[in-house]
Each structure stands twice: as structure tokens, then as C-alpha cells.
Design an enzyme around this catalytic site. Sequence first.
Site, PDB file in Angstrom:
ATOM      1  CG  ASP A   1      -2.631  -2.071  -8.074  1.00  0.00           C
ATOM      2  OD1 ASP A   1      -1.629  -2.150  -7.347  1.00  0.00           O
ATOM      3  OD2 ASP A   1      -3.754  -1.740  -7.655  1.00  0.00           O
TER       4      ASP A   1
ATOM      5  CD  GLU B   1      -2.481  -1.865   0.411  1.00  0.00           C
ATOM      6  OE1 GLU B   1      -2.670  -1.193  -0.610  1.00  0.00           O
ATOM      7  OE2 GLU B   1      -2.966  -3.010   0.570  1.00  0.00           O
TER       8      GLU B   1
END
Length: 513
Positions: free
Chosen positions: A329, A190
Site C-alpha cells: 500500500d 484487494e
Amino acid sequence: MSTGERVPGQFTLVLHSHLPWLVNHGRWPVGEEWLYQSWAHCYLPLYAMLRRLAADGYTDQLSLGITPVLAAQLDDPAATSAMHEWLADWQLRAMEAAIDDDADRRVSGHREYRAAAAALADFEQHWRHGGSPQIRALAATGVLELLGGPLAHPFQPLAHPRLRELSLNEGLADAHLRWGTQPSGIWAPECAYAPGMEDLYSAAGVSHFMVDGPTLHGDTALGRPVAGTDVVAFGRDLTVSYRVWSPKSGYPGHGAYRDFHTYDHQSGFKPFRVTGKNVPSQAKKPYDPALVDAVIDAHVDDFVDSVRRRLFDEAERLGRPALVVAAFDTELYGHWWHEGPIWLERVLRRLPEAGITVGTLATARRDGYVGEPVELAESSWGSGKDWRVWEGPQVQHLVQLNSEVTDTALDCLDLLAGEHPGPARDLTADQILREALLTIQSDWPFMVSKDTAAGYAQDRAYKHAHATREICGAARSGHHDAAARLARGWRAADNLFGALDARRLPGTDGSGR
């Protein structure tokens, strides 16, 4: 490869590949299906692209993060066998659609059959022995830099210091075991940071890591050594990254691209195009590949032009060549954005033709794209760029659960270490540690906060918590045979991280230090 006017500085693409452990935890709509869809539509084309670039002599094209928990799934024999079956089922479903009475479904079926056949051939040639053999081979070509990460993807700032240190060290060791090389850079789960973590990184041999742009107050044109260490933080350039994908916009939303959300429920395929931002599912038009090629090229040109402008602007502002880091991502490319892999390869081939130097985070550090030291504040790349997604009001029950499970596990592990000192591994202790790490994965609070399969996430967190408590309860009561039996059972359900050794937990000498 021809080159144009040289542009000052370097462009770096960073991809973060991650899925939580899904094997043996449900199939549809969330579970193993998520793994196989990402594998088929993202990982297969991405790695094929990298092989082509390597064969054509390209080097240092991107920094590719692969989390240990995803690497474990790509290497897991049960997962690779099930993936092969999934690809075959994709082809069978396509055959059924190709002879359907509906003309649009027939067109979709033929298209999906060709895609499934190509995926099966690729998988059988390159993936039947897992992901690690080809990751090793690609790393050896120099086409990419591998980034590692903590073992089970915890939100590090909220993890107990002992688990935080162990998870990082074990994650890097896991990468070395699989790939024959230990990454010097990481993508922290994260992009989460808390002051002091740079010392942990330095001790573990990590030389650089990723943060989000706001962590560096938007000044991402150079990496920054953190808090008196040699560990460099590189920030995501949101001006460029958001051209591709942002919370509100980006290329994948173009009307010609395949729509991710709209299914033909009879075939299970996605044969519709986006059509328009506010067009309801029932009004989506059929996907037409003939409309896509020109759109991809236009988006390639737009992105390359954006990188050029940003590099010139930042070089002028700094008075020296600058760095632009775009980070995403990995699963965006192919899984969420069907045309993403094609766009990505064209971008990487077009950038040097436009005079832009492409490199990795490692080459940026090596070549001096590093500025003055900086003190960083608590941050992440989640909503608000703080920790609210992982410790906000909506996930306080998981915060409390993680705290209780961590205390239970550490207390029991210290007790077992005191009762059974010596050189032998304790497989019961190993499983307690494994279940505790699976409990505190950052994925579960993220999925609850974002209301994406929240029920599944909560079930997973509480299941691993139950396993931890159950084994610890038996061990603390002196029922060591029962604890060992329970540990074996839970290990059989989640057969990952076989090298994890509880004896390496910091302070595991019975003292709890």
C-alpha cells in the site's frame, strides 16, 4: 550512477494508492482527516521523490496504482481547498507547540513547523490544481507506470457481473480522462480474483494485473498468462515484501522510528519513537531524528541485499533470469511509516548501484519475464488469502445489504431505461448507479472485519444504501420529479465521477440482460 556486478533479472516495486471517498463524510477521527494525513505525509513526499528521480534521468522506477476514487479526491476542488487549510492548521499547531512550557513539546513543535512549511510550499507549487496535472507530467517522463482500477473499488468477485464490467470499464475511462492515457495494467481491488475475470480484463484492454504470492503458489519469479488469454498475472514476492512489512514484523517496527500510534494529545502530534515492541504508550521515548539516519541506511542495505539474493536464487532455480515483485500500500510510506519516503528513495537509487535492474510490470511483460500459462483459483491478498474478510460471518449483513441494493438499483435502472429510451442522459439513473457503487466498496467490509473504524464503515455502507433505495423508491412510484430532486441532493453530497453514465451499464436497454 555507478553500477556493480550485474544481477540477473529484474526488480519491480508496485505501490497501490487508495482511500475510500471521504470528502463530506466526517472529519475526526475517521473521515477527511484520513485523506489529509495521507496527502501530507505520503503523497506529497512520494511525488516529490518521483520528480527528483525523473530530473536525474531515472526511468521505469515503479508501477504506481492510483484508484479512481482516490484520484477523484486529489482532483476535487473542495478537497484541495480543505487540504490547503489543513496544512495551514498544521503549521499553526506547530507554532503553539514551539512556545509551550514543556521542552520536549517545544522541540517537537519546531520540527513540525519546518515540516509543515515545506509541505505548504510543495502543495502550493504542485497541488493547487489537483493531482492529475502532476500525474500526467510524471507519466510523461517515463519514471513510472500508471496502474488503474475499477471505478469505486468494489470487491470484484462478489459484485454483480453487470456492475463488475461497468466498474472496470468506467475506471479505465476515468483514468484516461484525468491523465490522458489509459493504463494497460491494473491493481484489482484487494488483489481479488475469480476464474473468468481474465476474460473481462482482456475485453477491457487490460494486459496485466496483480495477485498475491499464494495465488501463484509462491512461484512469483515470472508473470503467468491466465487461462488461455494473453492477460498476465504478476504475483507479489512475499519473501522480499515481508522484509519491509508483514502481518507481524518489518522495518517500521524498529525502535528508533517514529511511533504511529502514540499521540501527544495537547498538540495532536506524534513526538515519540517506537522504543520497543512491547513498550506501553506512556513509556515511549521522545523521537530523535539523529538516531534515524543510520537505521534507514541499514534497512536500505538489508533490502537491497535481500533483492540480490532472491534474484540470484530464483535465476538458479529457473535456469533463466527471474523477476522479483515487491508490492505495498502506498500509504505505508510516510503515513504509517514516517521515514518510509526517505527509505524508498534511497532504495531506488541504491538498487542500480548494486547491479540490479529496476523496471515496471509493463517492462517485465515486454522483456519476457513471463512463464507458462496457469489456471488461478479464487483468491485475494486479505487474511487467509481467500475472500473471508469480505464475505465471512462477521460481514454477512453487508453481503446481504450489497445484494439487496444491487438488485434494487439494477431493477430500477432497467425500468428507467425502458420508460425513457433515447439519447439523453438520465441524471437520476446516473445517481442511482453512483450510490450503488459507493455502497459495495470493498473498504466497508474490510474495516468491519478488521475492526478499524467499523462503526464508520457500517454507517457509510447503510447511508449509500439508503440513498439508492430512496431515489429508486421515488422513481419506481412514478414520482420522477421527486426522484430527480433526491438525486440532485445526494449528488451534491458526493460530487464524484461526473462522467459516469448509466446508459453504459451493460444490458441497460430495459431487458435486464
